[in-house]
Design a protein around this motif. Structure first.
Motif, PDB file in Angstrom:
ATOM      1  N   PRO A 188       6.075  -4.936  59.274  1.00 42.74           N
ATOM      2  CA  PRO A 188       5.904  -4.611  57.852  1.00 42.74           C
ATOM      3  C   PRO A 188       7.254  -4.421  57.150  1.00 42.74           C
ATOM      4  O   PRO A 188       8.174  -3.847  57.721  1.00 42.74           O
ATOM      5  N   PHE A 189       7.355  -4.929  55.935  1.00 41.76           N
ATOM      6  CA  PHE A 189       8.604  -4.796  55.172  1.00 41.76           C
ATOM      7  C   PHE A 189       8.279  -4.665  53.692  1.00 41.76           C
ATOM      8  O   PHE A 189       7.182  -5.009  53.249  1.00 41.76           O
ATOM      9  N   VAL A 216       3.827  -4.846  45.694  1.00 42.51           N
ATOM     10  CA  VAL A 216       4.864  -5.895  45.659  1.00 42.51           C
ATOM     11  C   VAL A 216       5.153  -6.201  44.185  1.00 42.51           C
ATOM     12  O   VAL A 216       4.331  -5.899  43.326  1.00 42.51           O
ATOM     13  N   PRO A 217       6.314  -6.808  43.886  1.00 40.68           N
ATOM     14  CA  PRO A 217       6.617  -7.115  42.491  1.00 40.68           C
ATOM     15  C   PRO A 217       5.621  -8.101  41.874  1.00 40.68           C
ATOM     16  O   PRO A 217       5.080  -8.957  42.566  1.00 40.68           O
ATOM     17  N   TRP A 218       5.415  -7.936  40.577  1.00 38.63           N
ATOM     18  CA  TRP A 218       4.585  -8.881  39.807  1.00 38.63           C
ATOM     19  C   TRP A 218       5.490  -9.645  38.856  1.00 38.63           C
ATOM     20  O   TRP A 218       6.431  -9.071  38.308  1.00 38.63           O
ATOM     21  N   VAL A 219       5.175 -10.913  38.635  1.00 43.90           N
ATOM     22  CA  VAL A 219       5.880 -11.667  37.598  1.00 43.90           C
ATOM     23  C   VAL A 219       4.898 -12.069  36.508  1.00 43.90           C
ATOM     24  O   VAL A 219       3.692 -12.133  36.708  1.00 43.90           O
ATOM     25  N   GLN A 270       2.152  -4.552  54.788  1.00 46.40           N
ATOM     26  CA  GLN A 270       1.143  -4.443  55.848  1.00 46.40           C
ATOM     27  C   GLN A 270       1.441  -5.421  56.989  1.00 46.40           C
ATOM     28  O   GLN A 270       0.635  -5.585  57.889  1.00 46.40           O
ATOM     29  N   GLY A 271       2.561  -6.113  56.874  1.00 45.62           N
ATOM     30  CA  GLY A 271       2.877  -7.119  57.884  1.00 45.62           C
ATOM     31  C   GLY A 271       2.366  -8.505  57.525  1.00 45.62           C
ATOM     32  O   GLY A 271       2.371  -9.419  58.351  1.00 45.62           O
ATOM     33  N   VAL A 293      14.294  -8.406  50.078  1.00 43.52           N
ATOM     34  CA  VAL A 293      13.244  -8.572  51.083  1.00 43.52           C
ATOM     35  C   VAL A 293      13.713  -7.824  52.330  1.00 43.52           C
ATOM     36  O   VAL A 293      14.783  -8.143  52.868  1.00 43.52           O
ATOM     37  N   ALA A 294      12.920  -6.853  52.735  1.00 44.00           N
ATOM     38  CA  ALA A 294      13.270  -6.044  53.916  1.00 44.00           C
ATOM     39  C   ALA A 294      14.717  -5.539  53.812  1.00 44.00           C
ATOM     40  O   ALA A 294      15.492  -5.641  54.755  1.00 44.00           O
ATOM     41  N   GLY A 295      15.054  -5.042  52.639  1.00 41.50           N
ATOM     42  CA  GLY A 295      16.364  -4.403  52.463  1.00 41.50           C
ATOM     43  C   GLY A 295      17.501  -5.366  52.162  1.00 41.50           C
ATOM     44  O   GLY A 295      18.624  -4.920  51.942  1.00 41.50           O
TER      45      GLY A 295
END
Ligand code: GAL
Length: 895
Positions: free
Chosen positions: A35-36, A224-227, A182-183, A47-49
């Motif tokens: 998960p990230f 997660v981000p929305w566009v 959630q992976g 993404v994942a830091g």
């Protein structure tokens, strides 16, 4: 030291089965990644830091079959994509209000999981308005019937339905553990689509709707981000993204947001009767390189694979069944070369720059000339120390220009970007295509038809062509065909009646004509005419059972002379849709059929107002309602044998059976001999067909230089827009495939053929001086700002489609060959062993490579001259060649 390494190795070996098990079980449970989280800053998605430079491949799942998905995703990955992007198609998922469909081509969960299991991320554009040249822009037609509804504005009934659907999708993705935290693969979502284009039409309500849509989306807790694309007033927490042919220089509405390109139009769609758009690979690569050069960080190809508008899913006005889009993967999922290969090389070059691109907050700008500029990204990398990548652009549309950069001289081709991952060596120039070109042909397959046992006797044994003698026909009644009709005083709006359950709506009335009218017409040499102020898409008029004219157009005036007899005349108007409107404001009001006044002009006592008459309505065709195209139903219909010499007839159903061609190449049906209609194979609706020819003009020679638009570089002038219709192999049985057509205007089914499409010719040209092959750079080693490249000789790589091998080398010349694909000839300098060397390396293989060097050809055919290798190779299905199983089909990179 060595001992320590060994111990580590042993521990590692012991861990392998455990890791394999964990990986396997996590795949099964839907977890594809550790998960990230995904967030963003002004530079990029994080993404994942880690900031990332991402390349995304647009694939719309229902435009292919689930059986095609793994290959499309694998080819996207192989082509260098990190992300797959898709819309969600509301009218496919909720065809009836409250009744959901997530099966077959609409199995969204399966598609997302396949993306995840291939290690790619997913950008899910829920919309739920999608445009997309998809029927009604993705809206279910039942939405129009909700009282008081107004689409895409601050309207309660609409917002309720939109929220229900968007929440349904977000919840489904969460339940299936498909978000990255959630992976799962989903790293980003989209709400609405290009609303900014129509927002003004709604005044304040439009602005309020944008705010509502954003907060509704954010309130769903997707994490997660929305566009929002093309939305300059996107609220603070939503990224506004760019769509277009070029998005370099795009600035989001806040300096806290990264520059994302949600739709890079790498081709365009086609209309019935239109020409076919093509976007040159050099210009597309230029646009992409310029985007990353000027600070962009996420770019999605709209489309990477366009596919097919199966059934009646294509939008309008008048969009064709193929959605090939001139995308890097063609309608069938084959690589479209040189586009696919050129972009692959481009992506590899961009990836080499990624460490520097993400390290720098913004590039250093250097003016190199009046229309030449460099953007340089400097940074520190933990592992590599000081790093530097640069993009040198020449936006001059005509001239190549030499520039000085970093103490070196570079020649920049016109309209090009050169990518220097180490600020020194050119890894890639957008204007130099190193990828192979493929020439696709549709091959006739014999004998495809003829397993209708009843028809065997009519088979002409001498006829080795593919024309079937085994067709059956059934007339579709003109007009009202059963009691399931109704009568109404006045003209009704087409969609209000059909609910888009069929393209067709019959209207029938009776017109009384007096003796005086007849003599009035005779005396004046005039005829009455049906006159409609405005209509779409097709109107067919029948008087007393006879077809008396048709009009085609999009909200055009229709005036069609008719002939009546004295007494009562049956007047039938058939209105048809060819894909509902998918773009614009007020779609709910758009409708179909007629608008304005409808009358018959020319009567002695004045016009007859058609809206005052009593009309009997019937939705659709008898054959449609009886589903005579379905395998289980077709035998119940009263088919009769079709004699080959009968003349073409209108409104006729045809059926035959055909054998599936051997091999794995995509299968198409060629309907070049037919008129207009729809077709089904084994009950699967393969789409509308229409043999309508495009204008002869407008296909001038294509020059990649200069800004692209969809009128540039078109092909197919003067030919029917589409004659080949894809039949996915998973819809076929080995034999006895039932083909049913409904033909409206007349055609010759005996000339229909089954073909397979394959890249049968490959051409490639690689020069000694060509920049080093990128594939060797897959693990770049940055050393003091330079890249160490292992080996320097360029290679020519050739590959046929899966299931095919290089059956012959038709041309090969190492030296100074002339001409281009299909017209190569040897030049002044030619190595006489060219053909034998290339044949030895390639024949019988699915893919091969040849080094372009004197060493590979054993001598230098002309000292002091830069040599080029030009090759033309033929690919053939492996089952047809003697090579089957004789030679390994792996290329060196796979060995
Ligand atoms: C965009 C739209 C896409 C598609 C594209 C043209 O404006 O967002 O859905 O319609 O145009 O292919």
């Amino acid at each position: 030291m060595a001992e320590a390494t060994r111990t580590c190795w042993l521990q590692w070996r012991m861990l392998v089965p455990i890791i394999a098990f964990v990986l396997f079980s996590s795949t099964v449970s839907g977890n594809f990644f550790e998960p990230f989280n995904v967030s963003y800053d002004h530079r990029a998605l994080i993404v994942a830091g880690k900031r990332r430079m991402l390349v995304s491949a647009g694939i719309h799942y229902p435009r292919a079959t689930p059986e095609m998905w793994p290959d499309l995703i694998a080819k996207s990955k192989e082509g260098g994509a990190d992300v797959v992007q898709t819309y969600v198609f509301w009218n496919g998922h909720e065809p009836v209000k409250g009744q959901y469909n997530f099966e077959g081509r609409y199995d969204l969960v399966k598609f997302v999981k396949l993306v995840g299991s291939s290690g790619l991320y997913l950008h899910l554009r829920i919309g739920p308005y999608v445009c997309a040249e998809w029927n009604f822009g993705g809206f279910p037609v039942w939405l129009r019937d909700i009282p008081g509804i107004e689409f895409r504005t601050d309207n309660k009934p609409f917002k309720e339905e939109m929220q229900l659907f968007v929440k349904k999708i977000v919840d489904l993705m969460r339940e299936e553990k498909l978000f990255c935290w959630q992976g799962g693969p989903i790293i980003m979502l989209q709400i609405e689509n290009e609303y900014g284009d129509i927002e003004k039409s709604f005044g304040q309500k439009g602005k309020d709707y944008v705010k509502w849509a954003a907060s509704m989306a954010l309130g769903l807790g997707a994490g997660v981000p929305w566009v929002m694309c093309r939305q300059t007033d996107a609220p603070e927490n939503i990224i506004d993204a760019c769509n277009g042919y070029y998005c370099d220089g795009f600035k989001p509405n806040s300096n806290k947001k990264p520059v994302l390109w949600t739709e890079d139009w790498d081709g365009w769609y086609a209309r019935w009767g239109g020409r076919l758009p093509h976007r040159p690979a050099e210009d597309l690569a230029f646009a992409v390189a310029r985007f990353y050069q000027r600070g962009g960080s996420f770019q999605n190809y709209y489309m990477y694979f366009g596919g097919t508008n199966f059934g009646r899913t294509s939008g309008g006005p008048f969009y064709i069944t193929s959605y090939d889009y001139d995308a890097p993967l063609d309608e069938y999922g084959l690589r479209s070369e040189p586009k696919w290969g050129h972009l692959k090389d481009l992506h590899a070059a961009i990836k080499l720059c990624e460490p520097a691109l993400v390290a720098a907050d913004s590039p250093q700008y250097i003016k190199l000339g009046p229309r030449q500029e460099a953007h340089v990204y400097h940074g520190d990398s933990q592992t590599e120390g000081k790093i530097c990548s640069a993009f040198l652009a020449n936006i001059d549309e005509r001239r190549a220009v030499s520039v000085k950069f970093n103490g070196q001289s570079y020649t920049l081709p016109p309209w090009s970007v050169s990518i220097l991952p180490d600020c020194r060596n050119v890894a890639f120039s957008t204007a130099k295509v190193g990828a192979q070109t493929s020439v696709k042909t549709a091959e006739l397959v014999t004998p495809p038809f003829g397993s209708l046992s009843i028809m065997q006797k009519t088979m002409n044994e001498d006829d080795v062509s593919n024309i079937s003698k085994s067709w059956m026909a059934l007339k579709e009644p003109i007009g009202i065909w059963n009691e399931n009709n109704f009568t109404f005083q006045g003209l009704l709006e087409h969609l209000n009646v059909t609910k888009d359950s069929s393209d067709y709506l019959w209207h029938k009335t009776r017109i009384l004509v007096s003796e005086e009218d007849i003599s009035f017409w005779e005396e004046n040499g005039a005829n009455p005419a049906v006159s409609i102020d405005s209509m779409r898409d097709v109107l067919r008029i029948f008087v007393n059972g006879q077809h008396s004219g048709s009009v085609v157009g999009h909200w055009v005036k229709a005036v069609q002379p008719v002939r009546f007899v004295q007494g009562y005349n049956d007047l039938i108007l058939l209105t048809q849709t060819v894909g509902l409107q998918n773009y614009g404001a007020f779609l709910e009001k758009d409708g179909a059929g007629f608008r304005g006044q409808a009358k018959i002009t020319g009567f002695k006592n004045g016009d007859v107002d058609l809206s005052k008459l009593s009309w009997t309505y019937q939705v659709g065709l008898k054959g449609e309602s009886e589903k005579i195209y379905a395998v289980e139903n077709n035998a119940n219909a009263e088919w009769s044998i079709l004699e080959p010499d009968v003349s073409p007839s209108i409104f006729t159903w045809y059926k035959t059976y055909f054998v599936t061609p051997d091999g794995t190449d995509p299968v198409v049906l060629d309907f070049g001999s037919m008129g207009k209609g729809q077709a089904w194979v084994n009950g699967h609706h393969i789409g509308r067909y229409w043999n309508i020819t495009s204008s002869k003009d407008g296909c001038e020679a294509c020059d990649y230089r200069g800004a692209y638009d969809s009128d540039k570089c078109r092909t197919n002038c003067g030919n029917p827009t589409q004659t080949r219709y894809h039949v996915p192999r998973s819809w076929l049985n080995p034999s006895n495939n039932l083909l049913v057509l409904f033909e409206e205007i007349g055609g010759n089914p005996f000339k229909i053929s089954v073909k397979t499409v394959t890249a049968s010719l490959l051409c490639a040209q690689v020069s000694e001086s060509h920049y080093p092959p990128l594939r060797k750079w897959s693990k770049p080693e940055f050393m003091n700002g330079t890249i160490s490249i292992e080996g320097t000789a360029p290679e020519m790589h050739l590959h046929c489609e899966e299931g095919n091998v290089i059956s012959s080398i038709e041309f090969a010349s190492y030296g100074t060959p002339k001409g281009s694909c299909q017209n190569f000839s040897t030049g002044r300098c030619h190595s006489s062993n060219s053909l034998s060397i290339v044949s030895e390396a390639c024949e019988g293989r699915n893919s091969c490579f040849v080094e372009v060097s004197n060493a590979a050809f054993g001598n230098d055919p002309c000292r002091g001259t830069v040599k080029t290798l030009a090759v033309m190779a033929r690919c053939s299905p492996s089952w047809k060649t003697g090579y089957l199983g004789l030679r390994s089909t792996v290329s060196r990179s796979e060995q």
